[in-house]
Design a protein around this motif. Structure first.
Motif, PDB file in Angstrom:
ATOM      1  N   ALA A  94      41.087  69.186  25.036  1.00 38.18           N
ATOM      2  CA  ALA A  94      40.702  70.121  23.959  1.00 38.18           C
ATOM      3  C   ALA A  94      39.182  70.157  23.808  1.00 38.18           C
ATOM      4  N   LEU A  95      38.552  68.981  23.899  1.00 39.53           N
ATOM      5  CA  LEU A  95      37.093  68.920  23.725  1.00 39.53           C
ATOM      6  C   LEU A  95      36.357  69.529  24.924  1.00 39.53           C
ATOM      7  N   ILE A  96      36.933  69.383  26.125  1.00 44.96           N
ATOM      8  CA  ILE A  96      36.334  70.010  27.315  1.00 44.96           C
ATOM      9  C   ILE A  96      36.317  71.530  27.108  1.00 44.96           C
ATOM     10  N   ILE A  97      37.465  72.061  26.643  1.00 45.44           N
ATOM     11  CA  ILE A  97      37.556  73.522  26.414  1.00 45.44           C
ATOM     12  C   ILE A  97      36.588  73.941  25.312  1.00 45.44           C
ATOM     13  N   LEU A  98      36.570  73.168  24.214  1.00 46.77           N
ATOM     14  CA  LEU A  98      35.696  73.496  23.073  1.00 46.77           C
ATOM     15  C   LEU A  98      34.231  73.531  23.500  1.00 46.77           C
TER      16      LEU A  98
END
Lengths: 493, 149
Positions: free
Chosen positions: B11-15
């Motif tokens: 999720a943080l990679i995408i964010l």
């Protein structure tokens, strides 16, 4: 000009003293209740204090800080559950003393040791901070930027078991801080044309959500597992004998000094100081085997040390604008909310606030002694307060507190959103403090970097030309290495 | 926590990638420090650390053989609390503080395992009045659309 006596005349005025009293009394209750830490107490007070003048607000917050750190010892001694992380070491000998029917004496010694620790550390705060601030007045934007970089490396010390997760939380906080107007060009970044996002996320609801509401969610989970114990011991006598006090005096004084020293170092805090003081008291004791079975010195040492950190932790906060520990990280946010940017300029621009902090910290400790000794008999009743009453009222206070800043329902939704986020982060091992550090220190760092580059016409070398800036980069590197070593030690057991 | 680390890392990679991409919409300017600089550095850092978290989670997942029971979240009560708080934000202004708050506190008390209706009624009313006194009278902090005195 800093005048200790001007501060005293202010705090003894009828406009200020009741707030100091409320701060200390509220702090003791908040500290005594497991699940409510000094940070949560300060956050609960914030919506109320921004209506007060800055000096009175700071006096009340200092009272809450000192009272809560001491209050943590009450539940540590009576129910073997530290009210605050700083009181974790007090459980080791405090609870065995309570089991022996000497809870009153343990509470009395904790009160006296906490007071002495707090007073010694306040003296150090009064003597060290003006000198350090005078020196820090020479800082330019490049030195400030380097200082903020050092401030951000505190993230490593408050990361718990995973440095990676602490850094991620810090970067997430920094990313949140970039939402809103750019400090140099005024361009609204990541605002998606939403007027609420133009000025970024409001700090108070973010703090309330991350610390207080997420804590209430955690308590809901704990209550479902039935984690609190009932107080079932006799208190016995409250005050130690003169002979006992004579024996304890050197331990209390040395632990207070150790606590103050630890407190001054950014990124440490009361829990580290208390365990160090406990170990030292045990190491120098003629009877080290009795530690852990109910030795009164095992209560005096950690309590003197954890309250010793209160004054120490305020030194980097008010002189350099970087927090000494978790509670002062929240206090940093509190200062920003009441319109004061902590740092050396505070001594020049808001001397009345500095005077009030010095005198307020001193008087808070005296009040703590009086209130503590008078109310020992009532402490068991405080711990009997049902969770089904306590936490709903705190939730309502938090929620209305976030509304009251701008009379905005949007702020309440922000508090709720960050509460849910904080809860899931904490459940998955992400600490909340780095987010706050990122949100508070990020914009200052960006602002100072922008100023430094503007003055140097975009020449990046300016950041590495000042010896002072290099010194802070060195400290930052040391802080990172220290955190990495600590993590390695934690993993190794 | 291995599985959760994978999801959070992802999720943080995408964010971070999305936020990095959004910086290309910022206006170009010639000042010493463009508004894109700081967010890009942060996004890059977050992307790297999230990738490490993802990798750590993946490794843990591969090694884990037994199922570790995580502490139980009381989901029903947790969701009820969020819904109650959200409803409160919607009704606070139209209904006023004094009418909406007793219901919030009563609801929260039930969520926090309170069973006595007498206690729920008295505490929710008394606490509403107490908060009003603290905010409105003692600290002069405004509350929505209602003045008792």
């Amino acid at each position: 000009m800093v005048s200790f006596w001007a501060g005293y005349s202010q705090i003894f005025s009828w406009q200020t003293f009741p707030y100091l009293f409320l701060g200390v009394a509220g702090g003791i209750v908040v500290g005594a209740l497991p699940g409510l830490t000094a940070s949560v107490g300060i956050i609960l007070l914030l919506p109320l204090t921004y209506q007060l003048d800055p000096s009175t607000a700071m006096v009340m917050l200092c009272g809450m800080f000192c009272g809560a750190i001491y209050g943590g010892s009450i539940s540590a001694i009576l129910i073997s559950t530290p009210g605050t992380p700083s009181a974790a070491a007090t459980v080791l000998d405090g609870y065995p003393l309570a089991l022996k029917g000497q809870a009153g004496k343990a509470l009395g010694v904790a009160t006296i040791a906490s007071t002495i620790g707090g007073i010694i550390s306040t003296f150090c705060l009064i003597f060290i901070s003006p000198q350090l601030a005078k020196f820090a007045l020479k800082f330019g934007p490049e030195e400030y930027f380097a200082l903020m970089v050092f401030g951000l490396t505190i993230i490593g010390s408050v990361s718990g078991k995973s440095l990676n997760k602490g850094i991620i939380a810090g970067l997430f906080g920094l990313l949140i801080a970039t939402i809103g107007l750019d400090p140099v060009t005024g361009y609204a970044r990541f605002s998606f044309n939403n007027p609420n996002l133009m000025s970024g996320f409001p700090l108070l609801p973010v703090l309330i959500g991350l610390f207080a509401i997420s804590e209430i969610f955690i308590q809901l989970e704990n209550i479902s597992q039935g984690s609190w114990k009932a107080v079932e011991h006799k208190l016995g006598q409250f005050l130690p004998t003169l002979q006992e006090m004579k024996k304890l005096s050197p331990i209390i004084i040395l632990s207070s000094l150790l606590g103050t020293l630890i407190g001054v170092i950014p990124g440490t805090g009361g829990a580290i100081a208390a365990f160090l003081a406990y170990n030292e008291a045990k190491r120098w004791s003629k009877d080290p085997e009795s530690f852990g079975t109910g030795n009164i010195a095992g209560v005096a040492a950690p309590e003197a040390a954890n309250n010793g950190t209160t004054g120490g932790a305020m030194v980097p906060l008010i002189t350099l604008g970087i927090p000494g520990d978790v509670v002062t990280a929240v206090m940093l946010g509190a200062l920003m909310l009441i319109g004061i940017r902590p740092g050396p300029l505070m001594f020049k621009e808001h001397p009345q606030v500095i005077n009030a902090i010095f005198a307020g910290m001193m008087m808070a400790n005296v009040l703590m002694l009086i209130l503590g000794l008078i109310s020992i008999r009532f402490f068991p009743y405080v711990l009997k307060l049902p969770n089904s009453i306590l936490f709903p009222i705190i939730f309502a206070l938090c929620f209305l507190g976030s509304f009251s800043l701008n009379n905005s329902v949007y702020d309440m939704a922000v508090a709720l959103g960050f509460g849910v986020l904080g809860y899931f982060m904490r459940k998955n091992g992400f600490p909340a403090v780095p987010i706050v550090l990122g949100i508070i220190l990020g914009p200052i760092a960006e602002d100072e970097l922008g100023h430094a580059l503007l003055l140097a016409k975009g020449d990046w070398r300016v950041l590495f030309q000042s010896p002072l800036a290099l010194f802070f980069y060195g400290l930052a590197a040391f802080s990172v290495i220290f955190s990495l070593k600590r993590m390695k030690g934690l993993r190794g057991g | 926590m291995g599985k959760m680390d994978i999801y959070i890392g992802l999720a943080l990679i995408i964010l971070s990638a999305v936020f990095f991409g959004l910086t290309f919409q910022f206006p170009k300017q010639t000042l010493a420090m463009p508004p894109t600089l700081f967010p890009r550095i942060i996004c890059l850092g977050l992307f790297i650390m999230a990738t490490i978290l993802f990798w750590q989670g993946w490794k843990k997942r591969a090694w884990r053989t037994e199922i570790v029971k995580e502490s139980a979240i009381p989901w029903g009560r947790f969701l009820a609390m969020i819904i109650l708080a959200f409803v409160y934000t919607r009704v606070l202004e139209p209904a006023s503080y004094i009418l909406a708050t007793p219901f919030l506190i009563a609801g929260l008390m039930i969520i926090f395992y309170e069973k006595s209706w007498l206690r729920i009624t008295t505490v929710s009313l008394a606490a509403t009045f107490f908060i009003y006194i603290v905010f409105r009278i003692f600290f002069k902090v405004p509350l929505p659309r209602f003045e008792l005195f």
